[in-house]
Enzyme design. Sequence first.
Site, PDB file in Angstrom:
ATOM      1  N   GLU A  87     129.302  -8.223 -95.214  1.00  0.00           N
ATOM      2  CA  GLU A  87     129.367  -9.264 -96.225  1.00  0.00           C
ATOM      3  C   GLU A  87     128.292 -10.323 -96.085  1.00  0.00           C
ATOM      4  O   GLU A  87     127.686 -10.498 -95.030  1.00  0.00           O
ATOM      5  CB  GLU A  87     130.748  -9.904 -96.255  1.00  0.00           C
ATOM      6  CG  GLU A  87     131.298 -10.298 -94.921  1.00  0.00           C
ATOM      7  CD  GLU A  87     132.807 -10.494 -95.031  1.00  0.00           C
ATOM      8  OE1 GLU A  87     133.200 -11.609 -95.370  1.00  0.00           O
ATOM      9  OE2 GLU A  87     133.563  -9.551 -94.794  1.00  0.00           O
ATOM     10  N   CYS A 100     123.969 -16.492 -96.224  1.00  0.00           N
ATOM     11  CA  CYS A 100     124.534 -16.201 -94.912  1.00  0.00           C
ATOM     12  C   CYS A 100     124.630 -14.687 -94.826  1.00  0.00           C
ATOM     13  O   CYS A 100     125.327 -14.063 -95.623  1.00  0.00           O
ATOM     14  CB  CYS A 100     125.913 -16.855 -94.836  1.00  0.00           C
ATOM     15  SG  CYS A 100     126.862 -16.379 -93.403  1.00  0.00           S
ATOM     16  N   CYS A 107     131.993  -6.828 -84.858  1.00  0.00           N
ATOM     17  CA  CYS A 107     131.450  -7.626 -83.766  1.00  0.00           C
ATOM     18  C   CYS A 107     132.289  -7.347 -82.533  1.00  0.00           C
ATOM     19  O   CYS A 107     133.484  -7.066 -82.639  1.00  0.00           O
ATOM     20  CB  CYS A 107     131.540  -9.111 -84.121  1.00  0.00           C
ATOM     21  SG  CYS A 107     130.827 -10.222 -82.873  1.00  0.00           S
ATOM     22  N   CYS A 111     135.932 -13.443 -80.357  1.00  0.00           N
ATOM     23  CA  CYS A 111     136.369 -14.843 -80.531  1.00  0.00           C
ATOM     24  C   CYS A 111     137.739 -14.875 -81.217  1.00  0.00           C
ATOM     25  O   CYS A 111     137.985 -14.148 -82.186  1.00  0.00           O
ATOM     26  CB  CYS A 111     135.351 -15.627 -81.358  1.00  0.00           C
ATOM     27  SG  CYS A 111     133.740 -15.712 -80.562  1.00  0.00           S
ATOM     28  N   CYS A 114     138.091 -15.513 -85.216  1.00  0.00           N
ATOM     29  CA  CYS A 114     137.146 -14.879 -86.138  1.00  0.00           C
ATOM     30  C   CYS A 114     137.651 -13.537 -86.623  1.00  0.00           C
ATOM     31  O   CYS A 114     138.063 -12.689 -85.829  1.00  0.00           O
ATOM     32  CB  CYS A 114     135.796 -14.715 -85.449  1.00  0.00           C
ATOM     33  SG  CYS A 114     134.540 -14.002 -86.529  1.00  0.00           S
ATOM     34  N   CYS A 334     134.219 -15.756 -92.287  1.00  0.00           N
ATOM     35  CA  CYS A 334     133.722 -14.563 -91.616  1.00  0.00           C
ATOM     36  C   CYS A 334     134.665 -13.377 -91.629  1.00  0.00           C
ATOM     37  O   CYS A 334     135.771 -13.437 -91.123  1.00  0.00           O
ATOM     38  CB  CYS A 334     133.438 -14.917 -90.173  1.00  0.00           C
ATOM     39  SG  CYS A 334     132.701 -16.518 -90.035  1.00  0.00           S
TER      40      CYS A 334
HETATM   41  N1  SAH Z   1     128.186 -14.427 -83.801  1.00  0.00           N
HETATM   42  C1  SAH Z   1     127.489 -15.595 -84.228  1.00  0.00           C
HETATM   43  C2  SAH Z   1     127.301 -15.691 -85.728  1.00  0.00           C
HETATM   44  C3  SAH Z   1     128.454 -15.262 -86.614  1.00  0.00           C
HETATM   45  S1  SAH Z   1     129.834 -16.334 -86.711  1.00  0.00           S
HETATM   46  C4  SAH Z   1     128.166 -16.842 -83.679  1.00  0.00           C
HETATM   47  O1  SAH Z   1     129.178 -16.712 -83.018  1.00  0.00           O
HETATM   48  O2  SAH Z   1     127.648 -17.930 -83.863  1.00  0.00           O
HETATM   49  C5  SAH Z   1     129.278 -17.707 -87.651  1.00  0.00           C
HETATM   50  C6  SAH Z   1     130.020 -18.989 -87.367  1.00  0.00           C
HETATM   51  O3  SAH Z   1     131.338 -18.995 -87.950  1.00  0.00           O
HETATM   52  C7  SAH Z   1     130.227 -19.257 -85.890  1.00  0.00           C
HETATM   53  O4  SAH Z   1     129.983 -20.596 -85.619  1.00  0.00           O
HETATM   54  C8  SAH Z   1     131.681 -18.901 -85.714  1.00  0.00           C
HETATM   55  O5  SAH Z   1     132.198 -19.464 -84.545  1.00  0.00           O
HETATM   56  C9  SAH Z   1     132.274 -19.433 -86.995  1.00  0.00           C
HETATM   57  N2  SAH Z   1     133.597 -18.931 -87.347  1.00  0.00           N
HETATM   58  C10 SAH Z   1     134.133 -17.727 -87.138  1.00  0.00           C
HETATM   59  N3  SAH Z   1     135.396 -17.667 -87.615  1.00  0.00           N
HETATM   60  C11 SAH Z   1     135.666 -18.871 -88.130  1.00  0.00           C
HETATM   61  C12 SAH Z   1     136.810 -19.452 -88.753  1.00  0.00           C
HETATM   62  N4  SAH Z   1     137.925 -18.763 -88.935  1.00  0.00           N
HETATM   63  N5  SAH Z   1     136.710 -20.728 -89.167  1.00  0.00           N
HETATM   64  C13 SAH Z   1     135.577 -21.445 -88.988  1.00  0.00           C
HETATM   65  N6  SAH Z   1     134.482 -20.962 -88.415  1.00  0.00           N
HETATM   66  C14 SAH Z   1     134.525 -19.691 -87.974  1.00  0.00           C
END
Ligand code: SAH
Length: 347
Positions: A87, A100, A107, A111, A114, A334
């Site tokens: 996406e 974006c 991935c 986390c 996410c 995400c």
């Molecule tokens: N893997 C990379 C880039 C992809 S995630 C990274 O971790 O930075 C892009 C951003 O969205 C990151 O800052 C991530 O922590 C954040 N993110 C992921 N899930 C989220 C959520 N549910 N709410 C807010 N931010 C989120």
Amino acid sequence: MYLTEMTLSELQALLNTLGEPRYRAGQVFSWLSRGVRPESMTNLSKALREKLAALPYGAVEVFEKRLSQRDGTAKYLFRLEDENLVEGVLMRYHYGNTLCLSTQVGCRMGCAFCASTLEGRVRDLHAGEMLGQIAAIERSGEKPEGGGRTVTNLVLMGSGEPLDNFDNVVRFLHLVSSPEGMGISPRNISVSTCGIVPKIYEFMERAPHVTLSVSLHAHDDETRSRIMPVNRAYPIAELLAAARAYADRTGRRVVFEYALISGMNAAERDAIALAKRLRGIRCHVNLIPLNPVPERNLRGATRGQAQQFAAWLTREHISATVRREMGTDIEGACGQLRRRVSHELRT
Ligand code: SAH
């Protein structure tokens, strides 16, 4: 190797083996950067078009597009040649449009908040598939008034961890910023990482000097390790040292992403502790009210709480803003759209 991931000099070498003059490579490169297939490269001979069409291409198509009724944000689901979906989100700002884009299918960073990581990493994208996301939008999109490009800025913040797909991402950054191609300046590009520390050092040596975003989300190792497993390998002190080195080496401010999670990292004492750790690093803090992910049991702070947190950081002399929440009505966060659509396709 796919045609769409080739540099100009790789195309020169390829076309040389096909008996073509050197300048041909520039023509092909320019077509490829716009996502045009060999069949439609009208300034080439039919024989050459056929030869190129026989090579692997690496296409990206828009599979679904949803437009936010609230703010004009568009969420795209792209289909890759092997039917995988990734996406992208196009956000409209007064200075231009930021795409974006995704760097991996899924991935493996795990986390806790996410949606992209829930089913692990499926595969890496090659550089042509990152370019292809931009090209697919340029082909399909309404052009801004007065012409020009739809996509003016990039953030590598879709699904995937860019530094876990290092070579392809570095190749992509060289391709996309090349003046013969899309020519998007590195200063209009951000790469976001969860914090693979040794790769940050390598990145500053090998990649164009883009803005580095670091997904920090906590100021203490205990909390951060709980929500971001990568922290167990590379704790905060090492991550901040790498961020500082990046800022010093490139002269560019590092952006720390900090998603506010109720009852976890959003209190005044958290702001004070965060400010203390960031002091002396040329940086900016981007506060994000956590987007709820139905599969995860974490609650985001409200916008008002985020603004309060920003005020606490500013008081502590740390530059901070609250990120505009965009596209929450179209599963802007995400991994959400891909998950829903792949579930629908499966059932
Ligand atoms: N893997 C990379 C880039 C992809 S995630 C990274 O971790 O930075 C892009 C951003 O969205 C990151 O800052 C991530 O922590 C954040 N993110 C992921 N899930 C989220 C959520 N549910 N709410 C807010 N931010 C989120």
